[in-house]
Design an enzyme around this catalytic site. Structure first.
Site, PDB file in Angstrom:
ATOM      1  N   SER A  36     -13.832  82.524  30.605  1.00  0.00           N
ATOM      2  CA  SER A  36     -12.451  82.054  30.471  1.00  0.00           C
ATOM      3  C   SER A  36     -11.444  83.194  30.502  1.00  0.00           C
ATOM      4  O   SER A  36     -10.372  83.066  31.102  1.00  0.00           O
ATOM      5  CB  SER A  36     -12.304  81.252  29.177  1.00  0.00           C
ATOM      6  OG  SER A  36     -13.100  80.094  29.225  1.00  0.00           O
ATOM      7  N   HIS A  91     -18.844  88.715  26.309  1.00  0.00           N
ATOM      8  CA  HIS A  91     -18.174  89.405  25.206  1.00  0.00           C
ATOM      9  C   HIS A  91     -18.691  90.833  25.027  1.00  0.00           C
ATOM     10  O   HIS A  91     -18.003  91.665  24.420  1.00  0.00           O
ATOM     11  CB  HIS A  91     -18.383  88.639  23.898  1.00  0.00           C
ATOM     12  CG  HIS A  91     -17.693  87.318  23.873  1.00  0.00           C
ATOM     13  ND1 HIS A  91     -16.400  87.171  23.433  1.00  0.00           N
ATOM     14  CD2 HIS A  91     -18.102  86.085  24.248  1.00  0.00           C
ATOM     15  CE1 HIS A  91     -16.048  85.896  23.534  1.00  0.00           C
ATOM     16  NE2 HIS A  91     -17.055  85.227  24.034  1.00  0.00           N
ATOM     17  N   ARG A 124     -13.149  82.277  16.413  1.00  0.00           N
ATOM     18  CA  ARG A 124     -11.797  82.571  16.890  1.00  0.00           C
ATOM     19  C   ARG A 124     -10.823  81.445  16.526  1.00  0.00           C
ATOM     20  O   ARG A 124      -9.686  81.418  16.988  1.00  0.00           O
ATOM     21  CB  ARG A 124     -11.798  82.777  18.406  1.00  0.00           C
ATOM     22  CG  ARG A 124     -12.135  81.529  19.200  1.00  0.00           C
ATOM     23  CD  ARG A 124     -12.065  81.792  20.692  1.00  0.00           C
ATOM     24  NE  ARG A 124     -12.493  80.606  21.432  1.00  0.00           N
ATOM     25  CZ  ARG A 124     -12.871  80.606  22.699  1.00  0.00           C
ATOM     26  NH1 ARG A 124     -12.890  81.741  23.365  1.00  0.00           N
ATOM     27  NH2 ARG A 124     -13.236  79.494  23.309  1.00  0.00           N
ATOM     28  N   PRO A 151     -11.603  90.537  23.432  1.00  0.00           N
ATOM     29  CA  PRO A 151     -10.891  90.527  22.148  1.00  0.00           C
ATOM     30  C   PRO A 151     -10.977  89.244  21.349  1.00  0.00           C
ATOM     31  O   PRO A 151     -11.024  89.295  20.120  1.00  0.00           O
ATOM     32  CB  PRO A 151      -9.427  90.787  22.546  1.00  0.00           C
ATOM     33  CG  PRO A 151      -9.472  91.327  23.931  1.00  0.00           C
ATOM     34  CD  PRO A 151     -10.684  90.730  24.560  1.00  0.00           C
ATOM     35  N   ARG A 177     -12.911  86.851  20.322  1.00  0.00           N
ATOM     36  CA  ARG A 177     -13.887  86.563  19.274  1.00  0.00           C
ATOM     37  C   ARG A 177     -14.235  87.799  18.441  1.00  0.00           C
ATOM     38  O   ARG A 177     -15.174  87.756  17.638  1.00  0.00           O
ATOM     39  CB  ARG A 177     -15.156  85.950  19.875  1.00  0.00           C
ATOM     40  CG  ARG A 177     -14.948  84.525  20.380  1.00  0.00           C
ATOM     41  CD  ARG A 177     -16.259  83.838  20.677  1.00  0.00           C
ATOM     42  NE  ARG A 177     -16.075  82.485  21.158  1.00  0.00           N
ATOM     43  CZ  ARG A 177     -15.929  81.410  20.384  1.00  0.00           C
ATOM     44  NH1 ARG A 177     -15.921  81.561  19.065  1.00  0.00           N
ATOM     45  NH2 ARG A 177     -15.781  80.214  20.909  1.00  0.00           N
ATOM     46  N   LYS A 232      -8.516  77.540  23.521  1.00  0.00           N
ATOM     47  CA  LYS A 232      -8.146  78.129  24.810  1.00  0.00           C
ATOM     48  C   LYS A 232      -6.690  78.575  24.859  1.00  0.00           C
ATOM     49  O   LYS A 232      -6.209  78.982  25.925  1.00  0.00           O
ATOM     50  CB  LYS A 232      -8.422  77.128  25.942  1.00  0.00           C
ATOM     51  CG  LYS A 232      -9.881  76.705  26.045  1.00  0.00           C
ATOM     52  CD  LYS A 232     -10.809  77.870  26.403  1.00  0.00           C
ATOM     53  CE  LYS A 232     -12.254  77.426  26.471  1.00  0.00           C
ATOM     54  NZ  LYS A 232     -13.179  78.526  26.870  1.00  0.00           N
ATOM     55  N   ASP A 262     -16.002  73.063  28.775  1.00  0.00           N
ATOM     56  CA  ASP A 262     -16.608  74.326  28.367  1.00  0.00           C
ATOM     57  C   ASP A 262     -17.123  74.275  26.936  1.00  0.00           C
ATOM     58  O   ASP A 262     -18.269  74.613  26.664  1.00  0.00           O
ATOM     59  CB  ASP A 262     -15.604  75.465  28.522  1.00  0.00           C
ATOM     60  CG  ASP A 262     -16.255  76.824  28.335  1.00  0.00           C
ATOM     61  OD1 ASP A 262     -17.341  77.046  28.915  1.00  0.00           O
ATOM     62  OD2 ASP A 262     -15.695  77.666  27.613  1.00  0.00           O
ATOM     63  N   HIS A 316     -21.055  74.083  25.977  1.00  0.00           N
ATOM     64  CA  HIS A 316     -21.746  75.158  25.262  1.00  0.00           C
ATOM     65  C   HIS A 316     -22.730  74.635  24.219  1.00  0.00           C
ATOM     66  O   HIS A 316     -23.604  75.384  23.776  1.00  0.00           O
ATOM     67  CB  HIS A 316     -20.736  76.077  24.580  1.00  0.00           C
ATOM     68  CG  HIS A 316     -20.192  77.146  25.471  1.00  0.00           C
ATOM     69  ND1 HIS A 316     -21.002  78.013  26.172  1.00  0.00           N
ATOM     70  CD2 HIS A 316     -18.915  77.509  25.755  1.00  0.00           C
ATOM     71  CE1 HIS A 316     -20.241  78.852  26.866  1.00  0.00           C
ATOM     72  NE2 HIS A 316     -18.978  78.563  26.637  1.00  0.00           N
TER      73      HIS A 316
END
Length: 540
Positions: free
Chosen positions: A74, A135, A203, A269, A271, A341, A408, A412
């Site tokens: 993303s 990540h 997050r 950044p 998470r 998001k 998404d 997951h």
């Protein structure tokens, strides 16, 4: 005074907006088996695909500045869409530095090493341990271990966050094996803690999760496990707890102490922010911190401006992005998404800039407070849609950007039935966005940032919870006031494009000039139909 364009001529009445609808994790795969998108009820998207210009574009690998065959994500997707060009991503930038043995030349890393050697303190390497590449990457951890060895740092503790989200759900043992073998080869390092990313990489302001990770890292009285790391993980699997949800475990007496050094090696950044804030900010108040060690903290990338940390790879400035072009022409724009998001349609879409641009309105819709989104596959899509419809029908915005997180976030979880429900929910919402855009004679462009929900099981039959390298759809529904097609011609969308071509396409629809810095090209081709031979003209 900003340049005005023909787009502003509509200010005398209601503006016909251009609405960019990003379906997060909606990839394209022909096969129906284990494909939640093809298996879901999607009458709106099916009808639009049949009736309007459409194409498939690339959203992974080199097409978004990542290594070949690296799945998109993303952050990268929204950055590429907003920039209108392919940008070398942090994964590649860091990997190239490590591969060329240039970590030794980075001043803030050398300063940290010297300080730890002088004071005989411990270096703590903290981050997500996998090769997911979204990540972090385990090669970066291995590179930092080699750097520490070369610098003469004797005390090194690794605090491993297990993945299972950007990698198969039960894959952490293979990554821990790599780390342990590296310890043995180098003669330094220990695996100090294990923690599923669910706890350490939230997050969504679920601070109770971050608190568990913080306690693991800082509490000197945290209980030590009597089991090995392999035994802990195997037992967790036997209890149906996969890598993402692994409970925090301390394996050795190493924890964060005054004067120690900490390198967080996650490069993305969103998470990493919450945990690093809890560790570094004196004013932090989201939960009570009994232990507050004074540390020397380094992060690989900038997680947020003004954090009291040293950054190894500062952000590279970008200009002439889509949002900037809209703003500089005196037009208004609207960005909306739910919590999961929201940074993507704002911070990442704007090239890593926190502050809104002049004329940019942002709207956040809270995500539902559930443990995992299969429990609420609709998420906040209905509220998000309603707010977006209001923005569309306000008649003041030239560009509207909306992100639907459902494909998404539910994808997951690896739960097929819930993901199908998420897809159907979004399909209904697209119908409402289409209706509102049509009322305003605006244009709707539908696309996605990467694949996910089109693959729900891997080759081994286990749930597939990661992204994919599949292409993503683009559909263009022209509005009456934004038509490029007209008498004697029609349009189609070319093949061979990528996410970098979305911004140039939108600028063409808006009748705005494309900056030279945007190396992407419009996807729109005009087909001349007023002669016996069709003439195709590509708009670049």
């Amino acid at each position: 005074m900003p340049n005005k364009s023909s787009a502003t001529s509509m200010r005398s009445g209601h503006i016909a907006p251009v609405v960019l609808t990003i379906l997060d994790g909606w990839g394209h795969r022909e096969e129906n088996i284990n494909n939640a998108i093809n298996n879901a009820d999607t009458p709106v998207m099916d009808a639009l695909w049949q009736a309007y210009p459409h194409t498939l574009i690339e959203a992974s690998g080199a097409d978004v500045g990542l290594p070949d065959n690296q799945m998109g994500n993303s952050e990268v997707g929204h950055l590429t869409i907003g920039a209108g060009r392919i940008i070398q991503q942090e994964l590649v930038r860091i990997s190239n530095t490590i591969r060329s043995k240039k970590l030794d030349q980075i001043t803030n890393l050398s300063n940290l090493a010297n300080k730890l050697i002088e004071t005989d303190k411990t270096l703590h390497l903290v981050g997500l341990c996998s090769d997911g590449g979204v990540h972090s990457h385990i090669n970066h951890l291995c590179g930092l271990l080699e750097w520490a060895k070369n610098k003469g740092i004797q005390k090194v503790a690794v605090h491993a966050f297990t993945d299972g989200r950007d990698t198969p759900a039960k894959s952490s043992l293979q990554y821990l094996k790599i780390i342990k073998e590296k310890f043995e080869v180098l003669g330094i390092g220990e695996l100090a803690t294990l923690c599923g990313r669910y706890w350490s990489m939230d997050r969504d302001n679920r601070w109770e999760r971050i608190e568990k990770a913080y306690e693991l890292l800082t509490n000197p009285n945290y209980p030590l496990s009597e089991l090995s790391s392999d035994e802990i993980i195997t037992n967790s699997y036997d209890s149906s707890i996969t890598d993402e949800f692994l409970e925090p475990i301390r394996l050795t007496p190493s924890y964060l102490k005054d004067g120690d050094g900490l390198i967080m090696f996650n490069f993305r950044p969103d998470r990493a922010r919450q945990l690093i804030k809890s560790i570094t900010l004196p004013s932090f108040s989201e939960f009570k911190r009994k232990y507050q060690p004074q540390l020397n903290v380094v992060t690989l990338t900038q997680y947020e401006m003004d954090l009291p940390v040293s950054v190894v790879f500062p952000p590279e400035s970008l200009d002439n992005l889509l949002g900037q072009v809209i703003s500089e022409h005196g037009l208004l724009q609207y960005r909306t998404a739910e919590t999961e998001k929201y940074p993507h349609v704002t911070y990442f879409f704007n090239g890593g800039i926190e502050q809104p641009l002049p004329g940019e309105k942002r709207h956040l819709v809270p995500s539902p407070r559930v443990a995992t989104y299969d429990l609420s596959p609709e998420m906040s899509a209905e509220k998000l849609t309603k707010s977006c419809q209001e923005a569309i029908e306000s008649g003041i915005y030239s560009l509207i950007v909306i992100n639907y997180a459902n494909p998404d976030m539910v994808g997951h979880t690896g739960i097929h039935a819930a993901t199908k429900k998420a897809i159907s929910t979004v399909d209904k919402c697209i119908g409402k966005i289409l209706d509102s855009t049509g009322k305003m004679s605006g244009t709707l462009l539908i696309t996605a940032d990467h694949g996910n929900a089109e693959l729900m099981k891997g080759p081994d039959g286990e749930p597939w919870t990661a992204h994919t390298t599949n292409p993503v759809p683009v559909i263009l529904i022209e509005g009456e006031k934004r038509k490029i097609s007209g008498q004697g011609n029609q349009i189609r969308l070319r093949e061979g494009g990528g996410l970098a071509d979305i911004a140039p396409t939108l600028l063409e629809v808006l009748s705005l000039p494309k900056p030279d810095a945007m190396t992407g090209s419009s996807l729109i081709e005009t087909i001349q139909t007023n002669s016996k031979t069709n003439l195709v003209q590509q708009h670049v």
